[in-house]
Design a protein around this motif. Sequence first.
Motif, PDB file in Angstrom:
ATOM      1  N   ALA A 181     -11.581  11.570   1.012  1.00  0.00           N
ATOM      2  CA  ALA A 181     -11.479  10.653   2.148  1.00  0.00           C
ATOM      3  C   ALA A 181     -11.747   9.218   1.705  1.00  0.00           C
ATOM      4  CB  ALA A 181     -12.461  11.069   3.241  1.00  0.00           C
ATOM      5  N   LEU A 182     -12.709   9.055   0.823  1.00  0.00           N
ATOM      6  CA  LEU A 182     -13.017   7.718   0.310  1.00  0.00           C
ATOM      7  C   LEU A 182     -11.828   7.141  -0.451  1.00  0.00           C
ATOM      8  CD1 LEU A 182     -15.090   5.464  -0.122  1.00  0.00           C
ATOM      9  CD2 LEU A 182     -15.887   6.694  -2.162  1.00  0.00           C
ATOM     10  N   LYS A 183     -11.181   7.964  -1.254  1.00  0.00           N
ATOM     11  CA  LYS A 183     -10.007   7.481  -2.003  1.00  0.00           C
ATOM     12  C   LYS A 183      -8.864   7.113  -1.062  1.00  0.00           C
ATOM     13  CE  LYS A 183      -9.575  10.963  -4.816  1.00  0.00           C
ATOM     14  NZ  LYS A 183      -8.778  11.735  -5.765  1.00  0.00           N
ATOM     15  N   GLN A 184      -8.684   7.882  -0.008  1.00  0.00           N
ATOM     16  CA  GLN A 184      -7.626   7.551   0.953  1.00  0.00           C
ATOM     17  C   GLN A 184      -7.897   6.200   1.611  1.00  0.00           C
ATOM     18  OE1 GLN A 184      -7.672  10.976   3.521  1.00  0.00           O
ATOM     19  NE2 GLN A 184      -7.048  12.339   1.867  1.00  0.00           N
ATOM     20  N   ALA A 216      -2.933  10.842  -5.607  1.00  0.00           N
ATOM     21  CA  ALA A 216      -2.165  11.063  -4.378  1.00  0.00           C
ATOM     22  C   ALA A 216      -2.931  10.599  -3.152  1.00  0.00           C
ATOM     23  CB  ALA A 216      -1.811  12.545  -4.244  1.00  0.00           C
ATOM     24  N   ASP A 217      -4.270  10.693  -3.197  1.00  0.00           N
ATOM     25  CA  ASP A 217      -5.067  10.228  -2.054  1.00  0.00           C
ATOM     26  C   ASP A 217      -4.804   8.761  -1.756  1.00  0.00           C
ATOM     27  OD1 ASP A 217      -6.508  12.329  -0.926  1.00  0.00           O
ATOM     28  OD2 ASP A 217      -7.956  12.344  -2.547  1.00  0.00           O
ATOM     29  N   PHE A 218      -4.664   7.949  -2.799  1.00  0.00           N
ATOM     30  CA  PHE A 218      -4.405   6.524  -2.593  1.00  0.00           C
ATOM     31  C   PHE A 218      -3.052   6.318  -1.908  1.00  0.00           C
ATOM     32  CE2 PHE A 218      -7.326   6.814  -6.157  1.00  0.00           C
ATOM     33  CZ  PHE A 218      -8.305   5.895  -5.806  1.00  0.00           C
ATOM     34  N   ALA A 219      -2.058   7.114  -2.341  1.00  0.00           N
ATOM     35  CA  ALA A 219      -0.725   7.034  -1.729  1.00  0.00           C
ATOM     36  C   ALA A 219      -0.759   7.519  -0.282  1.00  0.00           C
ATOM     37  CB  ALA A 219       0.274   7.853  -2.543  1.00  0.00           C
ATOM     38  N   ILE A 220      -1.498   8.618  -0.035  1.00  0.00           N
ATOM     39  CA  ILE A 220      -1.593   9.154   1.327  1.00  0.00           C
ATOM     40  C   ILE A 220      -2.253   8.144   2.254  1.00  0.00           C
ATOM     41  CG2 ILE A 220      -2.770  10.895   2.734  1.00  0.00           C
ATOM     42  CD1 ILE A 220      -2.308  12.867   0.398  1.00  0.00           C
ATOM     43  N   GLY A 221      -3.371   7.575   1.810  1.00  0.00           N
ATOM     44  CA  GLY A 221      -4.062   6.589   2.628  1.00  0.00           C
ATOM     45  C   GLY A 221      -3.187   5.387   2.940  1.00  0.00           C
ATOM     46  N   ALA A 222      -2.477   4.895   1.921  1.00  0.00           N
ATOM     47  CA  ALA A 222      -1.589   3.747   2.130  1.00  0.00           C
ATOM     48  C   ALA A 222      -0.456   4.098   3.092  1.00  0.00           C
ATOM     49  CB  ALA A 222      -1.025   3.284   0.786  1.00  0.00           C
ATOM     50  N   ASN A 223       0.129   5.277   2.916  1.00  0.00           N
ATOM     51  CA  ASN A 223       1.260   5.683   3.766  1.00  0.00           C
ATOM     52  C   ASN A 223       0.874   5.794   5.232  1.00  0.00           C
ATOM     53  OD1 ASN A 223       3.598   5.875   2.174  1.00  0.00           O
ATOM     54  ND2 ASN A 223       2.912   7.777   1.260  1.00  0.00           N
ATOM     55  N   ILE A 224      -0.227   6.482   5.518  1.00  0.00           N
ATOM     56  CA  ILE A 224      -0.598   6.667   6.924  1.00  0.00           C
ATOM     57  C   ILE A 224      -1.089   5.364   7.528  1.00  0.00           C
ATOM     58  CG2 ILE A 224      -1.068   9.127   6.654  1.00  0.00           C
ATOM     59  CD1 ILE A 224      -4.031   8.497   6.624  1.00  0.00           C
ATOM     60  N   GLY A 225      -1.731   4.530   6.718  1.00  0.00           N
ATOM     61  CA  GLY A 225      -2.198   3.248   7.229  1.00  0.00           C
ATOM     62  C   GLY A 225      -1.049   2.309   7.544  1.00  0.00           C
ATOM     63  N   MET A 226      -0.053   2.272   6.669  1.00  0.00           N
ATOM     64  CA  MET A 226       1.105   1.406   6.894  1.00  0.00           C
ATOM     65  C   MET A 226       1.945   1.910   8.065  1.00  0.00           C
ATOM     66  SD  MET A 226       1.948   0.766   2.866  1.00  0.00           S
ATOM     67  CE  MET A 226       3.407  -0.260   3.049  1.00  0.00           C
ATOM     68  N   SER A 227       1.842   3.203   8.365  1.00  0.00           N
ATOM     69  CA  SER A 227       2.585   3.771   9.495  1.00  0.00           C
ATOM     70  C   SER A 227       1.847   3.605  10.822  1.00  0.00           C
ATOM     71  CB  SER A 227       2.858   5.259   9.259  1.00  0.00           C
ATOM     72  OG  SER A 227       3.682   5.455   8.130  1.00  0.00           O
ATOM     73  N   TYR A 228       0.518   3.817  10.809  1.00  0.00           N
ATOM     74  CA  TYR A 228      -0.219   3.909  12.070  1.00  0.00           C
ATOM     75  C   TYR A 228      -1.312   2.857  12.240  1.00  0.00           C
ATOM     76  CZ  TYR A 228       1.981   8.458  11.483  1.00  0.00           C
ATOM     77  OH  TYR A 228       2.895   9.466  11.257  1.00  0.00           O
ATOM     78  N   GLY A 229      -1.543   2.023  11.231  1.00  0.00           N
ATOM     79  CA  GLY A 229      -2.584   1.014  11.324  1.00  0.00           C
ATOM     80  C   GLY A 229      -3.912   1.513  10.790  1.00  0.00           C
ATOM     81  N   THR A 230      -4.777   0.576  10.440  1.00  0.00           N
ATOM     82  CA  THR A 230      -6.042   0.931   9.788  1.00  0.00           C
ATOM     83  C   THR A 230      -6.937   1.803  10.653  1.00  0.00           C
ATOM     84  OG1 THR A 230      -6.068  -1.041   8.383  1.00  0.00           O
ATOM     85  CG2 THR A 230      -8.188  -0.003   8.844  1.00  0.00           C
ATOM     86  N   VAL A 231      -7.157   1.414  11.904  1.00  0.00           N
ATOM     87  CA  VAL A 231      -8.093   2.152  12.763  1.00  0.00           C
ATOM     88  C   VAL A 231      -7.641   3.594  12.933  1.00  0.00           C
ATOM     89  CG1 VAL A 231      -9.054   2.323  15.087  1.00  0.00           C
ATOM     90  CG2 VAL A 231      -8.896   0.097  13.961  1.00  0.00           C
TER      91      VAL A 231
END
Length: 558
Positions: free
Chosen positions: A276-279, A60-75
């Motif tokens: 956090a690393l997985k996200q 789920a961490d991988f999905a969470i990281g991808a979701n928030i990044g695709m919504s708000y950008g990497t930084v």
Amino acid sequence: MTQTVTTSTRALESEGRSAAAAAAHESLEDYTLRFAPRSYRKWGVGVVATSALGGIAYLADFAIGANIGMSYGTVNALLGIAVAAVVIFVTGFPLAYYAARYNIDLDLITRGSGFGYYGSILTNIIFAVFTFIFFALEGSIMAQGLELGLGIPRWIGYAISSLLIIPLVVFGMNALAKLQVWTTPLWLLLMVVPLVYLIAAHPDSLGEFFAYRGAGPGGMDFASVMLAAGVCLSLMAQIAEQIDYLRFMPPKTAENSRAWWRAVILAGPGWVMFGALKQAIGLFIAVYLVARLDPGAAATANEPVHQFLGVYRDMMPPWLAMTLAVVLVVISQIKINVTNAYSGSLAWTNSFTRLTRRYPGRLVFVVVNVGIALALMEADMFSVLNTILGFYANCAMSWVVTVATDIGINKYLLKISPKVPEFRRGMLYAVNPVGFVSMILSAGLSIAVFFGAFGPGVQPYSPVVAVLVAFVATPLLAIATKGRYYLRRRDDGVGLAMFDADGNPSAETLRCHVTGLDFERPDMILSAVAGPDGEPQYISSLALATDRSGVHVLPAQR
């Protein structure tokens, strides 16, 4: 003052004796309602820590990281991940220490940290909700893998991923420790190799990663950071699952002190470093897939099976890539969902037994928890992941921050809350307003902010509201109430010392006169029912939890 049992209460006492005996069936019930005795805690610190960390193998961490990044950008996503990680680590540390030092789960810690004997039922339910939300999330990911790799329809995959877990959870910590230790090396290999490959084979992908703006306007934006952090903070309740393992830590001694502390920190609050690393990795792979392979990959770039499959295909033949992606998904889902099902069963059973004085057995609630998770999967909760996790985060933060504040501030700084955690019925008030009211206030205000009750400008800051309100209200209420609702009694009527020379819970045993079984000292309390000749009798916290008559509960002390 003791009393004798009247005829009218004998039937209830007999029923309570049977229920307590059932709950004491250690091979199945795994100390559902009570302190984990030293006689059972035979694992070394390394095995306990590895088992606890096996529970964070979720994808789920991988999905969470991808979701928030695709919504708000990497930084913004990385900053949000960092903010959440700091909050989770700081609040998780005192809870992990108390669990490992006193060998009790988070519900038992919560009872004596501002909530009271019945007040912590609310937080237990919050935790149970966490376990089936994330069970459903991981089950959805496994179903995605089975559909992609084996062509199994997703609705059947949901059922497989759910039913597969039930037999694996039957024998509690004994079985889970072996499963987690055996599967961890392969899981680490399958997860780490793709990242190393990407960085080595495509070093310029790092630049693309940091430049990725997602769906937002791009650039650093504090509101976006907090929205991302809010989703990540939904994982705050994971510390309760870590604690379900950490309560089995061996006694801390001068000889094992350094290893003991390393294990507690790494497997306790330290879990968030791996999370956090997985996200971040999930976001990194998602950006790579969208930028390098196919812009249309954005539709599935938040699904871990597609993430790893995309990288594996870049490394090896398609058939092998598909095989390894499915194997990774299945191993990860099993590792985390045995923990979700196990911890959820403990939480539901504990709450149900305290409310009804009836003990249905932990396995009943394994099925209940898995059933709720399956219903969520079939309802396609994965498609509204950010909203569900963002909302839930407010409840989780309110609870965990309240308990952590009571331990850190009220116990150690203000010295209002008793430093030694108390969990036994009769020793605690039913509800302590310090934690109970603080959590309700914190959760209520932060949820209102989350849904825009105070306007869109404030809406992204619901995590800040949850943390600050819990942190401020908890000590203020402790001062206002002068700590009078923490302990109903200060003397449990047992003459034996509670702790040994090293400060660990004592291993000395006493006979429970209700169950006829021997329990270690921290589990025991004087019974209000005297023996045939007026001699004192002792009763276990387990038997007290199922005592429907209430005749064994000692009177309050002024």
